[in-house]
Design an enzyme around this catalytic site. Structure first.
Site, PDB file in Angstrom:
ATOM      1  CE  LYS A  22      51.593  24.915  44.917  1.00  0.00           C
ATOM      2  NZ  LYS A  22      50.943  24.462  43.682  1.00  0.00           N
ATOM      3  NE  ARG A 121      43.549  24.717  36.994  1.00  0.00           N
ATOM      4  CZ  ARG A 121      44.400  24.777  38.012  1.00  0.00           C
ATOM      5  NH1 ARG A 121      44.009  24.479  39.225  1.00  0.00           N
ATOM      6  NH2 ARG A 121      45.640  25.145  37.812  1.00  0.00           N
ATOM      7  CG  ASP A 303      48.328  31.040  41.748  1.00  0.00           C
ATOM      8  OD1 ASP A 303      47.154  30.699  41.487  1.00  0.00           O
ATOM      9  OD2 ASP A 303      49.322  30.377  41.391  1.00  0.00           O
ATOM     10  NE  ARG A 395      47.045  21.374  46.225  1.00  0.00           N
ATOM     11  CZ  ARG A 395      46.465  22.039  45.231  1.00  0.00           C
ATOM     12  NH1 ARG A 395      45.219  22.428  45.332  1.00  0.00           N
ATOM     13  NH2 ARG A 395      47.126  22.321  44.129  1.00  0.00           N
TER      14      ARG A 395
HETATM   15  C1  UD1 Z   1      49.425  27.363  36.742  1.00  0.00           C
HETATM   16  C2  UD1 Z   1      49.739  27.363  38.222  1.00  0.00           C
HETATM   17  C3  UD1 Z   1      48.560  27.900  39.008  1.00  0.00           C
HETATM   18  C4  UD1 Z   1      48.144  29.279  38.490  1.00  0.00           C
HETATM   19  C5  UD1 Z   1      47.944  29.236  36.972  1.00  0.00           C
HETATM   20  C6  UD1 Z   1      47.681  30.608  36.372  1.00  0.00           C
HETATM   21  C7  UD1 Z   1      51.264  25.528  38.503  1.00  0.00           C
HETATM   22  C8  UD1 Z   1      51.490  24.143  39.003  1.00  0.00           C
HETATM   23  N1  UD1 Z   1      50.024  26.002  38.639  1.00  0.00           N
HETATM   24  O1  UD1 Z   1      48.310  26.482  36.544  1.00  0.00           O
HETATM   25  O2  UD1 Z   1      48.936  27.996  40.380  1.00  0.00           O
HETATM   26  O3  UD1 Z   1      46.943  29.670  39.103  1.00  0.00           O
HETATM   27  O4  UD1 Z   1      49.117  28.690  36.335  1.00  0.00           O
HETATM   28  O5  UD1 Z   1      48.742  31.461  36.666  1.00  0.00           O
HETATM   29  O6  UD1 Z   1      52.181  26.189  38.050  1.00  0.00           O
HETATM   30  N2  UD1 Z   1      43.509  26.586  29.852  1.00  0.00           N
HETATM   31  C9  UD1 Z   1      42.780  26.060  28.800  1.00  0.00           C
HETATM   32  N3  UD1 Z   1      43.315  24.997  28.105  1.00  0.00           N
HETATM   33  C10 UD1 Z   1      44.527  24.451  28.409  1.00  0.00           C
HETATM   34  C11 UD1 Z   1      45.269  25.006  29.482  1.00  0.00           C
HETATM   35  C12 UD1 Z   1      44.730  26.080  30.199  1.00  0.00           C
HETATM   36  O7  UD1 Z   1      41.687  26.523  28.496  1.00  0.00           O
HETATM   37  O8  UD1 Z   1      44.952  23.498  27.738  1.00  0.00           O
HETATM   38  C13 UD1 Z   1      42.939  27.714  30.645  1.00  0.00           C
HETATM   39  C14 UD1 Z   1      42.660  27.300  32.100  1.00  0.00           C
HETATM   40  O9  UD1 Z   1      41.413  26.655  32.228  1.00  0.00           O
HETATM   41  C15 UD1 Z   1      42.723  28.612  32.825  1.00  0.00           C
HETATM   42  C16 UD1 Z   1      43.795  29.384  32.050  1.00  0.00           C
HETATM   43  O10 UD1 Z   1      43.907  28.734  30.782  1.00  0.00           O
HETATM   44  O11 UD1 Z   1      41.496  29.294  32.706  1.00  0.00           O
HETATM   45  C17 UD1 Z   1      45.143  29.404  32.731  1.00  0.00           C
HETATM   46  O12 UD1 Z   1      45.599  28.084  32.909  1.00  0.00           O
HETATM   47  P1  UD1 Z   1      47.141  27.701  32.951  1.00  0.00           P
HETATM   48  O13 UD1 Z   1      47.967  28.901  32.677  1.00  0.00           O
HETATM   49  O14 UD1 Z   1      47.340  26.479  32.101  1.00  0.00           O
HETATM   50  O15 UD1 Z   1      47.318  27.297  34.470  1.00  0.00           O
HETATM   51  P2  UD1 Z   1      47.953  25.987  35.079  1.00  0.00           P
HETATM   52  O16 UD1 Z   1      49.212  25.642  34.367  1.00  0.00           O
HETATM   53  O17 UD1 Z   1      46.899  24.936  35.232  1.00  0.00           O
END
Ligand code: UD1
Length: 415
Positions: A22, A121, A303, A395
């Site tokens: 996914k 997030r 995850d 999901r």
């Molecule tokens: C992706 C995965 C999710 C997984 C996560 C971490 C997908 C669709 N989802 O989510 O299943 O749990 O990676 O492995 O692939 N952050 C910020 N600012 C930003 C972006 C992120 O502060 O602009 C923080 C987030 O709040 C979080 C951390 O960074 O605490 C990790 O987030 P991120 O790696 O971006 O996860 P996702 O891409 O949302």
């Protein structure tokens, strides 16, 4: 609303196959917006999140047709650059259409995803780096409104290796003018998979698998067919289903290298595995307690944290599990406690005392991976467990009850 009724405890036997990932297909599906020619994707999993992003693509004007296991996306005639709140609110990954829309059409309007059950997030890393690529960004009425005269390559350094930001920026840079260097990118296998997909469409990307990606912009992409990697998180969930039920099952359809670190962790707990090219067989499942924290790839994935916690409730000794990626990812704890687990929470640390004799009870899903943890705990519980709000599970787990029932589980879906 559907619920699952699980009779336990269960022994499992045989081989279970994971679906295509996914979290690889979500960015790939956003990436079809970059291409004016058809993109053919193989074996898309039938999941709520995948269907949500497909609906979003349809709203933007992408024509979608299906033939057998191939779904074709034709983004030659995009009619809208708006990703509306109603869809984005149900799935944060919708933010991934920002980069492709901006790069190809110079304009995008995407609802701010907001927080979700597991944390706030933010998307600051996405936005500040799109600005460096030449986007003008306004936040208006709950939407990110982004415009550009044309994205231009730049040197970017992510303040944290965010998975989503890496994917979004990589897709933006593919059609940007000149060279973009992105340092401190996420290393998750789904990032490599997206890069290989983009390359197959004609993108120029170097440094795949390292923490610095160099992307040289191209004018236009070409038609391609692609199949994503197997779902490593689904795979880990089923490996833990084998371990929690004391069953030496085989989990197939994934690359064991993508879960190498977690297999090492499980070996440190006492498990033994036999690895094939695309499968993992449990050889021994006598486990002891562990002290672990979640971290970006190649570390232990957030995850799989909830599922590991379910497993540690059945393991001799005191385990400590620290959640370092999301601030609120322990919502499975009260539900596991309802089954009889002994877990104490201290900030972002959970102390689990095992083994506990779990007893079936009515419990509730709160988010996707928490739901998977509840299924694992229910398989090990005595008596009947009713799991409510399984739409969270739907999901990200394709045909979960059919796959586990084929191994001998007793799971019924009640509509
Ligand atoms: C992706 C995965 C999710 C997984 C996560 C971490 C997908 C669709 N989802 O989510 O299943 O749990 O990676 O492995 O692939 N952050 C910020 N600012 C930003 C972006 C992120 O502060 O602009 C923080 C987030 O709040 C979080 C951390 O960074 O605490 C990790 O987030 P991120 O790696 O971006 O996860 P996702 O891409 O949302």
């Amino acid at each position: 609303m559907d619920k699952l009724v699980i009779e336990g405890p269960t022994k499992l036997a045989g081989q279970i196959n994971v679906s295509r990932a996914k979290n690889a297909y979500l960015p790939i599906l956003a990436g079809v917006l970059l291409n004016p020619h058809p993109v053919h994707l193989k074996n898309l999993p039938d999941l709520r999140d995948i269907n949500t992003i497909i609906k979003l693509l349809g709203n933007l004007g992408v024509k979608i047709t299906k033939s057998g296991n191939i779904t074709t996306f034709d983004a030659s005639n995009i009619t809208s650059y708006d990703a509306l709140y109603d869809l984005v609110k149900t799935m944060r990954a919708s933010i991934l259409v920002l980069g492709p829309l901006l790069a190809r059409f110079k304009s995008a309007r995407v609802s701010l995803p907001g927080g979700c059950a597991i944390g706030t997030r933010p998307i600051d890393i996405h936005l500040e780096n799109f600005k460096k690529l030449g986007a003008l960004i306004n936040l208006e009425g709950g939407y990110v409104e982004a415009h550009t005269d044309g994205l231009k390559g730049a040197n970017l350094k992510l303040s944290f290796p965010s998975v989503g930001a890496t994917e979004n920026l990589m897709m933006g840079a593919v059609l940007a003018e000149g060279v973009t260097v992105i340092e401190n990118v996420a290393l998750e296998p789904e990032i490599d998979d997206l890069a290989y997909f983009l390359k197959k469409m004609g993108a120029k990307i170097e440094g795949i698998g390292t923490s610095t990606l160099t992307i040289t912009g191209v004018k236009e992409l070409k038609e391609c067919e692609y199949e994503a990697i197997g779902d490593r998180i689904e795979g880990l969930t089923y490996i833990m289903a084998g371990l929690i039920t004391g069953s030496n099952i085989t989990v197939a359809g994934l690359n064991p290298k993508h879960i190498d670190q977690t297999l090492t962790l499980l070996k440190d707990m006492g498990a033994e595995f036999e690895l094939g090219e695309d499968k993992v067989t449990i050889k021994s499942n006598k486990l002891k307690a562990i002290d672990v924290e979640t971290s970006p790839f190649p570390g232990f994935p957030t995850d799989a944290q909830a599922q590991l916690m379910a497993l540690t409730t059945q393991v001799e000794g005191k385990s400590k599990i620290s959640e370092k990626i999301f601030e609120n990812r322990f919502m499975h704890v009260p539900e596991l406690q309802r089954l009889g687990a002994r877990i104490t929470l201290k900030g972002n640390e959970a102390l689990v005392e095992g083994p506990s004799k779990l007893k079936g009870a009515p419990i509730m899903c709160t988010d996707l991976r928490a739901s998977a943890a509840l299924v694992l705990a229910a398989l090990a519980s005595h008596g009947k467990t009713e799991i409510h709000r399984v739409y969270h599970l739907d999901r990200g787990y394709e045909k979960l009850e059919d796959k586990l029932n084929a191994l001998g589980a007793n799971i019924q879906r009640v509509k």
